[in-house]
Design a protein around this motif. Sequence first.
Motif, PDB file in Angstrom:
ATOM      1  N   ALA A  85       4.417  -0.187  -8.142  1.00 31.52           N
ATOM      2  CA  ALA A  85       3.349  -0.922  -7.229  1.00 31.52           C
ATOM      3  C   ALA A  85       2.979  -2.050  -7.546  1.00 31.52           C
ATOM      4  O   ALA A  85       2.797  -2.821  -6.824  1.00 31.52           O
ATOM      5  CB  ALA A  85       2.256   0.222  -7.308  1.00 31.52           C
ATOM      6  N   ILE A  86       2.707  -2.464  -9.037  1.00 26.66           N
ATOM      7  CA  ILE A  86       2.211  -3.778  -9.329  1.00 26.66           C
ATOM      8  C   ILE A  86       3.370  -4.664  -9.128  1.00 26.66           C
ATOM      9  O   ILE A  86       2.968  -5.785  -8.678  1.00 26.66           O
ATOM     10  CB  ILE A  86       2.039  -3.647 -11.111  1.00 26.66           C
ATOM     11  N   TRP A  87       4.582  -4.371  -9.599  1.00 24.76           N
ATOM     12  CA  TRP A  87       5.960  -5.347  -9.359  1.00 24.76           C
ATOM     13  C   TRP A  87       5.799  -5.769  -7.868  1.00 24.76           C
ATOM     14  O   TRP A  87       6.009  -6.998  -7.523  1.00 24.76           O
ATOM     15  CB  TRP A  87       7.180  -4.768  -9.719  1.00 24.76           C
ATOM     16  N   LEU A  88       6.054  -4.647  -6.822  1.00 30.14           N
ATOM     17  CA  LEU A  88       6.068  -5.018  -5.642  1.00 30.14           C
ATOM     18  C   LEU A  88       4.777  -5.752  -4.915  1.00 30.14           C
ATOM     19  O   LEU A  88       4.816  -6.828  -4.318  1.00 30.14           O
ATOM     20  CB  LEU A  88       6.318  -3.786  -4.611  1.00 30.14           C
ATOM     21  N   THR A  89       3.662  -5.402  -5.270  1.00 29.83           N
ATOM     22  CA  THR A  89       2.313  -6.096  -4.873  1.00 29.83           C
ATOM     23  C   THR A  89       2.531  -7.300  -5.320  1.00 29.83           C
ATOM     24  O   THR A  89       1.766  -8.432  -4.653  1.00 29.83           O
ATOM     25  CB  THR A  89       1.273  -5.274  -5.140  1.00 29.83           C
ATOM     26  N   SER A  90       2.541  -7.789  -6.568  1.00 34.74           N
ATOM     27  CA  SER A  90       2.603  -9.055  -7.065  1.00 34.74           C
ATOM     28  C   SER A  90       3.166 -10.028  -6.306  1.00 34.74           C
ATOM     29  O   SER A  90       3.295 -11.403  -6.304  1.00 34.74           O
ATOM     30  CB  SER A  90       2.718  -8.966  -8.484  1.00 34.74           C
ATOM     31  N   ARG A  91       4.262  -9.516  -5.571  1.00 36.67           N
ATOM     32  CA  ARG A  91       5.232 -10.351  -4.822  1.00 36.67           C
ATOM     33  C   ARG A  91       5.019 -10.515  -3.285  1.00 36.67           C
ATOM     34  O   ARG A  91       4.925 -11.302  -2.556  1.00 36.67           O
ATOM     35  CB  ARG A  91       6.688  -9.883  -4.912  1.00 36.67           C
ATOM     36  N   LEU A  92       4.500  -9.337  -2.956  1.00 38.56           N
ATOM     37  CA  LEU A  92       4.050  -9.357  -1.396  1.00 38.56           C
ATOM     38  C   LEU A  92       2.659  -9.539  -0.978  1.00 38.56           C
ATOM     39  O   LEU A  92       2.390 -10.149   0.041  1.00 38.56           O
ATOM     40  CB  LEU A  92       4.753  -7.880  -0.786  1.00 38.56           C
ATOM     41  N   ALA A  93       1.730  -8.834  -1.785  1.00 39.59           N
ATOM     42  CA  ALA A  93       0.406  -9.064  -1.440  1.00 39.59           C
ATOM     43  C   ALA A  93      -0.385  -9.084  -2.783  1.00 39.59           C
ATOM     44  O   ALA A  93      -1.330  -8.257  -2.885  1.00 39.59           O
ATOM     45  CB  ALA A  93       0.133  -7.965  -0.637  1.00 39.59           C
ATOM     46  N   PRO A  94      -0.486 -10.370  -3.346  1.00 46.77           N
ATOM     47  CA  PRO A  94      -1.045 -10.520  -4.692  1.00 46.77           C
ATOM     48  C   PRO A  94      -2.533 -10.086  -4.467  1.00 46.77           C
ATOM     49  O   PRO A  94      -3.298  -9.861  -5.499  1.00 46.77           O
ATOM     50  CB  PRO A  94      -0.785 -12.005  -5.337  1.00 46.77           C
ATOM     51  N   ASP A  95      -3.169 -10.458  -3.489  1.00 48.57           N
ATOM     52  CA  ASP A  95      -4.719 -10.485  -3.236  1.00 48.57           C
ATOM     53  C   ASP A  95      -5.211  -8.983  -3.176  1.00 48.57           C
ATOM     54  O   ASP A  95      -6.269  -8.595  -3.635  1.00 48.57           O
ATOM     55  CB  ASP A  95      -4.837 -11.050  -1.964  1.00 48.57           C
ATOM     56  N   LYS A  96      -4.199  -7.960  -2.866  1.00 49.01           N
ATOM     57  CA  LYS A  96      -4.367  -6.711  -2.835  1.00 49.01           C
ATOM     58  C   LYS A  96      -4.187  -6.127  -4.207  1.00 49.01           C
ATOM     59  O   LYS A  96      -4.199  -4.890  -4.129  1.00 49.01           O
ATOM     60  CB  LYS A  96      -3.896  -5.738  -1.651  1.00 49.01           C
ATOM     61  N   LEU A  97      -3.673  -6.662  -5.281  1.00 47.62           N
ATOM     62  CA  LEU A  97      -3.264  -6.153  -6.397  1.00 47.62           C
ATOM     63  C   LEU A  97      -4.090  -5.230  -7.092  1.00 47.62           C
ATOM     64  O   LEU A  97      -3.810  -4.025  -7.683  1.00 47.62           O
ATOM     65  CB  LEU A  97      -2.537  -7.128  -7.369  1.00 47.62           C
ATOM     66  N   GLY A 146      -9.940   1.315   2.809  1.00 54.10           N
ATOM     67  CA  GLY A 146      -8.569   1.657   3.413  1.00 54.10           C
ATOM     68  C   GLY A 146      -7.348   1.971   2.752  1.00 54.10           C
ATOM     69  O   GLY A 146      -6.599   2.764   2.816  1.00 54.10           O
ATOM     70  N   ILE A 147      -7.645   1.106   1.799  1.00 52.59           N
ATOM     71  CA  ILE A 147      -6.325   1.085   0.670  1.00 52.59           C
ATOM     72  C   ILE A 147      -6.608   2.568  -0.402  1.00 52.59           C
ATOM     73  O   ILE A 147      -5.589   3.237  -0.215  1.00 52.59           O
ATOM     74  CB  ILE A 147      -6.274   0.159  -0.324  1.00 52.59           C
ATOM     75  N   LEU A 148      -7.674   2.784  -0.470  1.00 54.90           N
ATOM     76  CA  LEU A 148      -7.828   4.103  -1.233  1.00 54.90           C
ATOM     77  C   LEU A 148      -7.678   5.261  -0.235  1.00 54.90           C
ATOM     78  O   LEU A 148      -6.894   6.357  -0.899  1.00 54.90           O
ATOM     79  CB  LEU A 148      -9.259   4.210  -1.773  1.00 54.90           C
ATOM     80  N   LEU A 149      -7.766   5.209   0.923  1.00 62.34           N
ATOM     81  CA  LEU A 149      -7.727   6.472   1.634  1.00 62.34           C
ATOM     82  C   LEU A 149      -6.336   6.602   2.000  1.00 62.34           C
ATOM     83  O   LEU A 149      -5.592   7.684   2.023  1.00 62.34           O
ATOM     84  CB  LEU A 149      -8.307   6.248   3.096  1.00 62.34           C
ATOM     85  N   LEU A 150      -5.541   5.504   2.472  1.00 63.42           N
ATOM     86  CA  LEU A 150      -4.175   5.617   2.467  1.00 63.42           C
ATOM     87  C   LEU A 150      -3.315   5.984   1.471  1.00 63.42           C
ATOM     88  O   LEU A 150      -2.102   6.516   1.242  1.00 63.42           O
ATOM     89  CB  LEU A 150      -3.469   3.980   3.050  1.00 63.42           C
ATOM     90  N   GLY A 151      -3.908   5.409   0.036  1.00 58.88           N
ATOM     91  CA  GLY A 151      -3.102   5.882  -0.979  1.00 58.88           C
ATOM     92  C   GLY A 151      -3.076   7.406  -1.414  1.00 58.88           C
ATOM     93  O   GLY A 151      -1.987   7.769  -1.634  1.00 58.88           O
ATOM     94  N   ALA A 210      -6.861  -3.441  -6.133  1.00 54.36           N
ATOM     95  CA  ALA A 210      -7.208  -2.020  -5.381  1.00 54.36           C
ATOM     96  C   ALA A 210      -6.051  -1.213  -5.424  1.00 54.36           C
ATOM     97  O   ALA A 210      -6.190  -0.314  -5.486  1.00 54.36           O
ATOM     98  CB  ALA A 210      -7.550  -2.405  -3.912  1.00 54.36           C
ATOM     99  N   ILE A 211      -4.818  -1.974  -5.262  1.00 58.06           N
ATOM    100  CA  ILE A 211      -3.725  -1.009  -5.218  1.00 58.06           C
ATOM    101  C   ILE A 211      -3.156  -0.299  -6.473  1.00 58.06           C
ATOM    102  O   ILE A 211      -2.879   0.834  -6.649  1.00 58.06           O
ATOM    103  CB  ILE A 211      -2.411  -1.835  -4.457  1.00 58.06           C
ATOM    104  N   ILE A 239       0.785  -1.251   0.174  1.00 56.48           N
ATOM    105  CA  ILE A 239      -0.006  -0.048  -0.041  1.00 56.48           C
ATOM    106  C   ILE A 239       0.982   1.415   0.028  1.00 56.48           C
ATOM    107  O   ILE A 239       0.419   2.304  -0.654  1.00 56.48           O
ATOM    108  CB  ILE A 239      -0.946  -0.188   1.270  1.00 56.48           C
ATOM    109  N   GLY A 240       1.978   1.299   0.841  1.00 62.32           N
ATOM    110  CA  GLY A 240       2.762   2.436   0.950  1.00 62.32           C
ATOM    111  C   GLY A 240       3.258   2.837  -0.341  1.00 62.32           C
ATOM    112  O   GLY A 240       3.548   3.855  -0.695  1.00 62.32           O
ATOM    113  N   ILE A 241       3.844   1.821  -1.299  1.00 58.93           N
ATOM    114  CA  ILE A 241       4.525   2.225  -2.636  1.00 58.93           C
ATOM    115  C   ILE A 241       3.481   3.079  -3.471  1.00 58.93           C
ATOM    116  O   ILE A 241       4.050   3.522  -4.236  1.00 58.93           O
ATOM    117  CB  ILE A 241       4.848   0.692  -3.233  1.00 58.93           C
ATOM    118  N   ILE A 242       2.204   3.248  -3.186  1.00 60.95           N
ATOM    119  CA  ILE A 242       1.495   3.906  -3.899  1.00 60.95           C
ATOM    120  C   ILE A 242       1.855   5.495  -3.854  1.00 60.95           C
ATOM    121  O   ILE A 242       1.730   6.283  -4.695  1.00 60.95           O
ATOM    122  CB  ILE A 242      -0.156   4.106  -3.515  1.00 60.95           C
ATOM    123  N   GLY A 243       2.563   5.793  -2.640  1.00 61.91           N
ATOM    124  CA  GLY A 243       2.840   7.096  -2.510  1.00 61.91           C
ATOM    125  C   GLY A 243       4.186   7.268  -3.250  1.00 61.91           C
ATOM    126  O   GLY A 243       4.469   8.645  -3.705  1.00 61.91           O
ATOM    127  N   GLY A 244       4.751   6.416  -4.061  1.00 60.02           N
ATOM    128  CA  GLY A 244       5.722   6.657  -4.916  1.00 60.02           C
ATOM    129  C   GLY A 244       5.084   7.280  -6.500  1.00 60.02           C
ATOM    130  O   GLY A 244       5.925   7.684  -7.197  1.00 60.02           O
TER     131      GLY A 244
END
Length: 517
Positions: A292-304, A426-431, A306-307, A281-286
């Motif tokens: 974001a897709i590269w990191l999320t696909s490795r750490l949290a694919p279920d959240k891909l 929560g993801i959209l707000l944090l983003g 929304a992120i 979620i944090g990488i959205i800030g970049g």
Amino acid sequence: MKRVLSVISAFALFAGIAAAQTDSAAVSGGAAAEPAAEISDSSDEALAVARQALETAQKAEAASRRVLPAAASAQALERDAKGRPMSEFKTEDLISRARGIWKDTGLYGFFLKDAPEWVTKGYTRKDGTFVEGHEVKMLFDMPYGMGQFIMILVSLVLIYLALVKGFEPLLLFPIGLGGLLANVPFAGVTTPEMVLADGTLAPGGFLYYLFSFGIDSGLFPILIFMGVGAMTDFGPLIADPKTFLLGAAAQLGIFFALIGAVSLSYYVPAITFSLKDAASIGIIGGADGPTAIWLTSRLAPDKLGAIAVAAYSYMALVPIIQPPIMKALTTKKERLIRMKQLRPVKKIEKVVFPVSVLLLCAFLLPSAVPLVGALMFGNIARESGVVDRLSDTMQNALCNIVTICLGISVGSKLAAEKFVTAETIGILLLGVVAFGVGTAGGVLMAKLMNLFSKEKINPLIGSAGVSAVPMAARVSNKIGLEEDPSNFLLMNAMGPNVAGVIGSAVAAGLLYRILGG
């Protein structure tokens, strides 16, 4: 068949008589001392066995006469059934099938309460491994089918924003289309390849294979970075190296959102983000979609899903999100600061720079090499001037094809069970918070650098430190022109802008190194 049974019968009778004669001859020649009664008994037993075999063969032949016509009739009926003559169908079967068509429509699917069994109970892969299911918790406890209907509406909104409003159309359009396809009931475009209860292998949907090939492997984001590198000019950063600090400061939003995700998970019972989820979620800030897709696909694919939607949506909303923050953190005097024109950059500098960055990354942070290496590979092809065909392919054909596949694959993760949840909110707000903090970080870093620098920096270019190239730089230039129509900041803002691309890739590599293994 009759001939076979006749041969068997004759052979059995012959074998029995021969056995009887053999026993008789053997007894008379080698056992003359034995009683004659034993010889007679042996011969009788052999004849009895022969008669029994003959009777068995005759019974089998008679049974075949009764079975064969029925079997032939069944085969004939089967052949007719394959031809599907309507006379063979019963009226009741036709009515039953007609009534069942309703249950195969999407309208019926929208009223289903439960998610598919492979989602909730799990499934077995081709290699024998079992993928466990999970409980599906829809927002407001709505039925699963209603969640699919809502996601189709969300997908249509994304398509509208892309095609009508022009918000990141090259990616939001395929993402929206992929989300629409993924939520059509019974379409099966995202169903995984699985082994059924009878042992047969059921093929998966085409979006499942596309996602596995390009996202699970991390291939599509890497290829996108090649194209980005081939389209990027690092000249402004080379001409003014201190702007790299602005790009680094703008990554503050990544780590702020990470901490915010962990805190939100701790205080809100309906949200449970793991540390890997928080990093993704944090990488959205970049403000860098492929990263974001590269990191999320490795750490949290279920959240891909929304992120990815959050990352690209906020990139498209840069002209709306950034200006209020930029104006709130700067004074009119600071926004009027003029920056000198950048010096010309030699070709050798443009070639050596990507090579140096790649080697430095390889020595200090190898986990970031996939992204940084692809970025620098594309840039070297651009700046060398001797592989124009490769550079042109990366910038156009390759980047366009991969963008289509990447967008549709990401859109396939906009499934109802993964998107219509409290966690998505929560993801959209944090983003958006991460994006805002990143923007503020770059502006505040510029103000800090002005305290120690003789040559003043216009703080507006600090906001370009986020990776939305070149949109963030254009926003900085636009705000500067609003204050002074003759103050052009675009080339100065491109320095921190391209630095942000490198910074977000390094941040993603660092997070993957810490949490990925």
